[in-house]
Design an enzyme around this catalytic site. Sequence first.
Site, mmCIF file in Angstrom:
data_model
loop_
_atom_site.group_PDB
_atom_site.id
_atom_site.type_symbol
_atom_site.label_atom_id
_atom_site.label_comp_id
_atom_site.label_asym_id
_atom_site.label_seq_id
_atom_site.Cartn_x
_atom_site.Cartn_y
_atom_site.Cartn_z
ATOM 1 N N SER A 32 17.882 94.971 0.954
ATOM 2 C CA SER A 32 17.545 95.775 2.135
ATOM 3 C C SER A 32 18.652 95.905 3.154
ATOM 4 O O SER A 32 18.522 96.667 4.111
ATOM 5 C CB SER A 32 16.309 95.168 2.812
ATOM 6 O OG SER A 32 16.603 93.833 3.186
ATOM 7 N N SER A 33 19.727 95.144 3.013
ATOM 8 C CA SER A 33 20.812 95.273 3.991
ATOM 9 C C SER A 33 22.107 94.740 3.380
ATOM 10 O O SER A 33 22.115 94.216 2.264
ATOM 11 C CB SER A 33 20.482 94.522 5.292
ATOM 12 O OG SER A 33 20.243 93.170 5.025
ATOM 13 N N ALA A 50 20.808 86.386 1.093
ATOM 14 C CA ALA A 50 21.398 85.489 2.091
ATOM 15 C C ALA A 50 20.202 84.910 2.830
ATOM 16 O O ALA A 50 19.612 85.579 3.673
ATOM 17 C CB ALA A 50 22.307 86.254 3.031
ATOM 18 N N TYR A 81 32.046 84.352 -1.077
ATOM 19 C CA TYR A 81 33.174 84.486 -0.150
ATOM 20 C C TYR A 81 34.064 83.263 -0.316
ATOM 21 O O TYR A 81 33.581 82.150 -0.511
ATOM 22 C CB TYR A 81 32.666 84.585 1.301
ATOM 23 C CG TYR A 81 33.800 84.808 2.269
ATOM 24 C CD1 TYR A 81 34.468 86.029 2.292
ATOM 25 C CD2 TYR A 81 34.239 83.803 3.124
ATOM 26 C CE1 TYR A 81 35.540 86.248 3.140
ATOM 27 C CE2 TYR A 81 35.307 84.006 3.987
ATOM 28 C CZ TYR A 81 35.948 85.235 3.987
ATOM 29 O OH TYR A 81 37.018 85.439 4.824
ATOM 30 N N TYR A 89 34.239 77.392 6.036
ATOM 31 C CA TYR A 89 33.468 78.072 4.984
ATOM 32 C C TYR A 89 33.702 77.440 3.609
ATOM 33 O O TYR A 89 32.833 76.767 3.069
ATOM 34 C CB TYR A 89 33.810 79.580 4.964
ATOM 35 C CG TYR A 89 32.764 80.378 4.220
ATOM 36 C CD1 TYR A 89 31.869 81.199 4.897
ATOM 37 C CD2 TYR A 89 32.627 80.287 2.826
ATOM 38 C CE1 TYR A 89 30.883 81.912 4.216
ATOM 39 C CE2 TYR A 89 31.654 80.986 2.144
ATOM 40 C CZ TYR A 89 30.796 81.803 2.844
ATOM 41 O OH TYR A 89 29.821 82.494 2.161
ATOM 42 N N VAL A 97 30.676 92.216 8.891
ATOM 43 C CA VAL A 97 29.566 91.986 9.804
ATOM 44 C C VAL A 97 28.261 92.341 9.100
ATOM 45 O O VAL A 97 28.058 93.492 8.707
ATOM 46 C CB VAL A 97 29.698 92.887 11.054
ATOM 47 C CG1 VAL A 97 28.537 92.658 12.005
ATOM 48 C CG2 VAL A 97 31.023 92.662 11.735
ATOM 49 N N THR A 98 27.413 91.359 8.890
ATOM 50 C CA THR A 98 26.066 91.610 8.376
ATOM 51 C C THR A 98 25.116 90.707 9.169
ATOM 52 O O THR A 98 25.565 89.826 9.916
ATOM 53 C CB THR A 98 25.924 91.259 6.876
ATOM 54 O OG1 THR A 98 26.128 89.852 6.727
ATOM 55 C CG2 THR A 98 26.897 92.011 6.001
HETATM 56 P P1 NAI Z 1 22.245 90.351 4.576
HETATM 57 O O1 NAI Z 1 21.602 89.448 5.573
HETATM 58 O O2 NAI Z 1 22.721 91.675 5.037
HETATM 59 O O3 NAI Z 1 21.231 90.607 3.332
HETATM 60 C C1 NAI Z 1 20.462 89.570 2.801
HETATM 61 C C2 NAI Z 1 19.351 90.135 1.948
HETATM 62 O O4 NAI Z 1 18.587 89.043 1.423
HETATM 63 C C3 NAI Z 1 18.351 91.020 2.710
HETATM 64 O O5 NAI Z 1 17.966 92.085 1.874
HETATM 65 C C4 NAI Z 1 17.156 90.091 2.936
HETATM 66 O O6 NAI Z 1 15.909 90.761 3.077
HETATM 67 C C5 NAI Z 1 17.200 89.295 1.646
HETATM 68 N N1 NAI Z 1 16.501 88.024 1.704
HETATM 69 C C6 NAI Z 1 16.762 86.923 2.457
HETATM 70 N N2 NAI Z 1 15.889 85.942 2.170
HETATM 71 C C7 NAI Z 1 15.059 86.414 1.209
HETATM 72 C C8 NAI Z 1 13.958 85.878 0.486
HETATM 73 N N3 NAI Z 1 13.526 84.624 0.674
HETATM 74 N N4 NAI Z 1 13.339 86.676 -0.417
HETATM 75 C C9 NAI Z 1 13.734 87.956 -0.621
HETATM 76 N N5 NAI Z 1 14.790 88.510 0.008
HETATM 77 C C10 NAI Z 1 15.437 87.741 0.921
HETATM 78 O O7 NAI Z 1 23.403 89.488 3.905
HETATM 79 P P2 NAI Z 1 24.815 89.835 3.215
HETATM 80 O O8 NAI Z 1 25.882 89.449 4.157
HETATM 81 O O9 NAI Z 1 24.804 91.167 2.592
HETATM 82 O O10 NAI Z 1 24.818 88.714 2.086
HETATM 83 C C11 NAI Z 1 24.516 88.964 0.728
HETATM 84 C C12 NAI Z 1 25.391 88.080 -0.136
HETATM 85 O O11 NAI Z 1 26.764 88.463 0.060
HETATM 86 C C13 NAI Z 1 25.302 86.587 0.227
HETATM 87 O O12 NAI Z 1 25.345 85.836 -0.958
HETATM 88 C C14 NAI Z 1 26.579 86.365 1.025
HETATM 89 O O13 NAI Z 1 27.033 85.035 0.978
HETATM 90 C C15 NAI Z 1 27.528 87.306 0.296
HETATM 91 N N6 NAI Z 1 28.742 87.643 1.040
HETATM 92 C C16 NAI Z 1 28.670 88.071 2.345
HETATM 93 C C17 NAI Z 1 29.839 88.314 3.049
HETATM 94 C C18 NAI Z 1 29.802 88.757 4.474
HETATM 95 O O14 NAI Z 1 30.847 88.660 5.147
HETATM 96 N N7 NAI Z 1 28.711 89.257 4.978
HETATM 97 C C19 NAI Z 1 31.162 88.177 2.421
HETATM 98 C C20 NAI Z 1 31.115 87.818 1.026
HETATM 99 C C21 NAI Z 1 29.945 87.533 0.379
#
Ligand code: NAI
Length: 379
Positions: A50-51, A141, A226, A236, A275-276
């Site tokens: 979703s994001s 996440a 990451y 990290y 940024v997320t």
């Molecule tokens: P985000 O917060 O934008 O998205 C997280 C997603 O997980 C959302 O769709 C949320 O609804 C879902 N979610 C969370 N808990 C849940 C649950 N219990 N059941 C079902 N859905 C659930 O996060 P982002 O940043 O896109 O992170 C996604 C992956 O990317 C993570 O593994 C993160 O470590 C990795 N990542 C993020 C970076 C960053 O700088 N934002 C950089 C490199 C990797």
Amino acid sequence: MAIEPVIQGVIARNCDPEGCSEAVLQQIEFVKKQPAPAYTPKRVLIIGASSGFGLATRIVSAFGAGADTIGVSFERSPSEKGCGTAGWHNNLAFCEAAKQEGLIAENIVGDAFSPAIRQHVVNTIKERFEGKVDLVVYSLAAGIRLDHKTGELVRSAIKPTGRKYQGFTLDLEHEALHSVTLEPASQKEINDTVKVMGGEDWHEWIDLLASKKLLTKDVKTLAYSYIGPEITHELYHQGTLGFAKQDLQRHASKIHDSLKPFNGEARVAVCKALVTKASVFIPGFGPYIMALYKAMKEQGLHEGCIEQIQRMFIEKLTISNASVIDSDRLIRMDDWELKPEIQSKVSQLLDQTTEDNFKTMLDFDGLKSEFLTLNGFLR
Ligand code: NAI
């Protein structure tokens, strides 16, 4: 009437549903203008859709590769208490746009760690995808995980390990940098973070899908990680999150081996710091992201989630199990972030940054505007 953002610390307490929808459509338009990827999965399951990176993956899969998608996420619908979460509205906007293109798009909202949601996904693959998926992306996440076998609620802790961390953390509500000291994590905190953010749950998902015979030949599964440059390692890579990501890598190898009968592959894709909703939560990470944005924008190399995933589909993923990987078997989407010229600029900027000058020295406006956009407040 325009909805004004309500921000508490680094959390947005509301969102603008129309703006969320607009932001999703902008990402779709971006993808439609890019060359079509060579890797074109047809039925994609995204866990965490979703994001952030998961939503970007869903958009590139659907509007770049023409795939039907099932997206799992944990979001709140509108109620008398509020307008719901941004991710809820992102899900709706995505589905509407996908259906207009004749694509199947199913949203499954609930706890991805729970047996009930897994069963719901299994049923949906059988009913809507003729019983097969060819790409499974794990982009959760989560801060907490309810262990459905024991009933225990496990919480992750974002902390250094071995020694304490001192640095600055960003407060978006007051547009201020505060100094922060984080004590080293205990062994239990490390274990718990691995339980929540490591590879166990991803592995269980793939085992379940394989046991139900829902994976195609040449199936691919990806999870996001990451690593970052050395200046972020204390917080990290060598912190609790790093332990979880190393666990993800270990599981990737085991999943990869288990997919051999399918000629499949399991990979960890290392992405750029962005940024997320999840990343603004990491204490001490804000200044690095603002410096990185400044350096990458100045050098014409900045990418958001959608550009990262689009480039991954074009340059790194292949139809068979031969994706472009490094010697550690990782897909590197952080290649531009780690360029020496980017990192030397980042270090130079951070060396000169103080609590008083960070808004002009670093890309504070860029970070804040992306944060607002995540919640539908487009400027
Ligand atoms: P985000 O917060 O934008 O998205 C997280 C997603 O997980 C959302 O769709 C949320 O609804 C879902 N979610 C969370 N808990 C849940 C649950 N219990 N059941 C079902 N859905 C659930 O996060 P982002 O940043 O896109 O992170 C996604 C992956 O990317 C993570 O593994 C993160 O470590 C990795 N990542 C993020 C970076 C960053 O700088 N934002 C950089 C490199 C990797």
